[in-house]
Design a protein around this motif. Structure first.
Motif: not given
Length: 649
Positions: A429-450
């Motif tokens: 792990p590392g801050a530089e590496a975290a900015a280079l990947r996006v993880l979409i898990p099985q349980e999707a998160y959606v928040f209240t907003g537009t």
């Protein structure tokens, strides 16, 4: 504010002086009982048993017993007087809380009505009882000591006065520290009440460190308040020892001197009875009751009688404010499904090698080993894997074999026990590496907003509407976006289905500019066609690399390469290569159903029939299930007949 509460309290008592007088009158009976406890015992010894007249001794003991009965009757009447004093206080507080709740729309009115008012009522009743008991018990005991011999009061009086003085000096500091502790405790409870339900959102937004820091401030504040309260609480023990236990020691130590100066043996025993049976218990009740309950009562009354509703949160101190952002499903640091899984992988071949001067691979795993515990069997064992830019990898294997664990290691949510993980050359792990990947898990998160806020959550600046619509079209979200009312429509997460939430999370991840996308069964709630569309959209992103933890064999067929995880063995290659040389992969392909079974006839056909789920079921005689009531079945040879066959469909 404290002086204000005191003035109102005195006014409350003055308005009910008749009740206070009745309470004092019934308490006099308890004073008589206290007086007789030592006086009658002294006379029974001096004039009766020690003088050889046991009848007189028994008579004085009988007088003491009669005093106990009279005192018990007085105690019963005291409770009635206390109720007449306490219940009006409760009624007044209830009326004030309700009025403030209606007038100011105070959100704390319910808590004040159901908890704080009852705390004030019970605490006030307890304080009245212990304070009244100590005052009248002390009067009776002092009168008894003087009547026996004034020298006894000379021995008992100074330490008793010193203990009371020390206790009185600590009351105000104790009250302040008790209030500080209660405020800190409420602030911590309020903070945890905000943080705990949003743990997944905090993880999804990558706000763990910030939330932990601000919550830690609340914890430290309560710790300091508790420590300060405990230090001052020690003085209560000192005052109790000084005023209630030191007189016993002094009476015993001074006994020869007292006897030499005319104090009788009975008087000395009576004095010990006054201290041990009356003064010490009354002082103990006063110290514990007034020292703790009194502070709580002062705090609660200040809150219930405050003129405005702005007290809540005023004393919470610095650091209570920063809350977690609403979570998202595809955020950097979003929680993957990382439960303990059995199995390992070893030696998957590299996708490509990086030659001299070439850009580093997007993903590189070197001898990666991971186990859920020092003595546990490794879930992943000595795994090597390299993915070049633009690669499309599907990870398959039996359930629980370690696929989600691998995704968590690549995302940096878990750290390997041995080996290294790198993203574009940066360690994970590392801050530089975290900015280079996006993880979409099985349980999707959606928040209240537009919808636009949800989709652009991983972008530092607002996403242009044209780009947002293009991404929605590519992933397959456009029909839902239009049905909801466009990008500016407000999203209610509870109103969306699991598949719709996954489409929102997938589009959000698609709009992120991370070169590596990790789909950890992120399309499991989509139908096969929607899943194919979303995966192809990610695979066709310019410069994008895709890793899919697959739950359908169709995902593996679409991938350039497939990684088969099967315990300590792995296989790596194209779909066709693995079908030829990997028995594990052939078994997975054989057990997978590529597409759900289609009905033999179109839905809602004139005969209103659908195909059964599959053959070979119990009771299956080639029947088809009607759209009508559940307990009706029809034979294929008599489709027009709608009579019940007595079976269950």
């Amino acid at each position: 504010m404290t002086e204000h509460v005191h003035r109102r309290g005195l006014r409350f008592l003055w308005d009910r002086w008749r009740v206070v007088a009745r309470l004092a009158g019934w308490s006099v009976l308890e004073t008589g009982q206290t007086f007789l406890t030592g006086f009658a015992l002294a006379r029974a010894l001096d004039e009766g048993f020690l003088a050889g007249r046991p009848g007189i001794g028994l008579a004085w003991l009988g007088v003491a017993g009669l005093g106990v009965l009279v005192g018990a009757y007085g105690t019963v009447r005291v409770y009635g007087a206390v109720a007449a004093l306490v219940e009006p206080l409760r009624d007044r507080l209830v009326a004030r809380v309700v009025a403030r709740g209606v007038r100011e729309a105070d959100a704390g009115a319910l808590s004040g009505l159901t908890q704080q008012v009852e705390i004030a009522r019970d605490t006030f009743a307890g304080l009245v009882m212990v304070s009244r008991s100590f005052v009248f018990t002390s009067v009776g005991a002092v009168a008894g000591l003087v009547s026996l011999d004034p020298l006894l009061l000379l021995v008992v009086g100074p330490p008793l006065a010193a203990g009371l003085g020390l206790f009185a000096a600590t009351l105000r500091p104790l009250a302040r520290r008790q209030e500080a502790f209660l405020v800190a405790d409420e602030a911590l409870a309020d903070r945890l009440g905000t943080v705990c339900p949003g743990l997944r959102d905090i993880t999804a937004a990558g706000a763990e460190e910030r939330v932990a820091a601000t919550t830690g401030i609340c914890v430290d504040t309560e710790l300091r308040a508790a420590s300060s309260l405990a230090r001052w609480g020690v003085l209560r023990v000192v005052s109790l020892a000084l005023g209630g236990q030191l007189p016993i020691v002094l009476l015993l130590a001074c006994a020869p001197w007292l006897l030499q100066h005319g104090v009788t043996a009975g008087a000395l025993v009576g004095a010990l009875a006054y201290v041990t049976q009356s003064l010490l218990p009354a002082l103990r009740n006063l110290v514990h009751g007034l020292g703790t309950s009194g502070s709580r009562l002062a705090v609660v009354l200040r809150r219930l009688t405050r003129e405005t509703s702005s007290l809540a949160g005023a004393a919470t101190g610095a650091g209570i404010g920063a809350g977690s952002g609403a979570g998202s499903g595809a955020g950097a640091g979003a929680g993957a499904e990382t439960g303990a899984e059995a199995g390992t992988g070893a030696g998957a071949g590299p996708e490509t090698g990086a030659g001299p001067g070439a850009a580093p691979p997007v993903l590189s795993l070197t001898s990666v080993t991971f186990a859920y515990g020092p003595d546990a069997t490794p879930v992943i064992d000595d795994l090597d894997l390299t993915l070049a830019p633009g690669a499309h990898l599907a990870v398959v294997g039996p359930s629980g074999i370690g696929k989600s664990t691998l995704a968590a290691l690549v995302a940096g949510l878990l750290e390997p026990g041995r080996g290294t993980v790198r993203l574009c050359g940066h360690p994970v792990p590392g801050a530089e590496a975290a900015a280079l990947r996006v993880l979409i898990p099985q349980e999707a998160y959606v928040f209240t907003g537009t919808l636009a806020e949800n989709l652009g959550h991983l972008r530092p600046d607002p996403v242009p509407e044209a780009e947002l619509l293009a991404a929605a079209k590519a992933v397959g979200l456009l029909p839902l976006l239009e049905a909801l009312g466009g990008p500016t429509a407000t999203v209610d997460p509870a109103a969306l289905s699991a598949g719709e939430r996954q489409l929102v999370a997938l589009t959000r991840a698609y709009l992120a500019r991370a070169p590596l996308a990790l789909l950890d069964e992120a399309t499991c709630h989509l139908d096969p066609r929607a899943e194919e569309r979303a995966e192809r959209a990610f695979a066709q992103r310019p410069g994008g690399t895709l890793v899919v933890v697959a739950h359908r064999i169709s995902s593996a067929r679409r991938a350039d390469r497939v990684l088969v995880m099967d315990g300590r063995h792995t296989a790596y290659g194209t779909h066709d290569e693995l079908v030829r040389r990997s028995a594990s992969y052939r078994a997975l392909v054989g057990s997978w159903t590529p597409e759900p079974s289609e009905p033999a006839l179109a839905l809602r056909d004139p005969d209103r029939v659908d195909a059964i789920a599959g053959t070979g079921l119990t009771g299956d005689g080639g029947h088809v299930v009607a759209h009508g009531p559940v307990r009706q079945m029809q034979a294929p040879r008599d489709l027009r007949h709608r009579g019940s066959l007595g079976g269950e469909g």
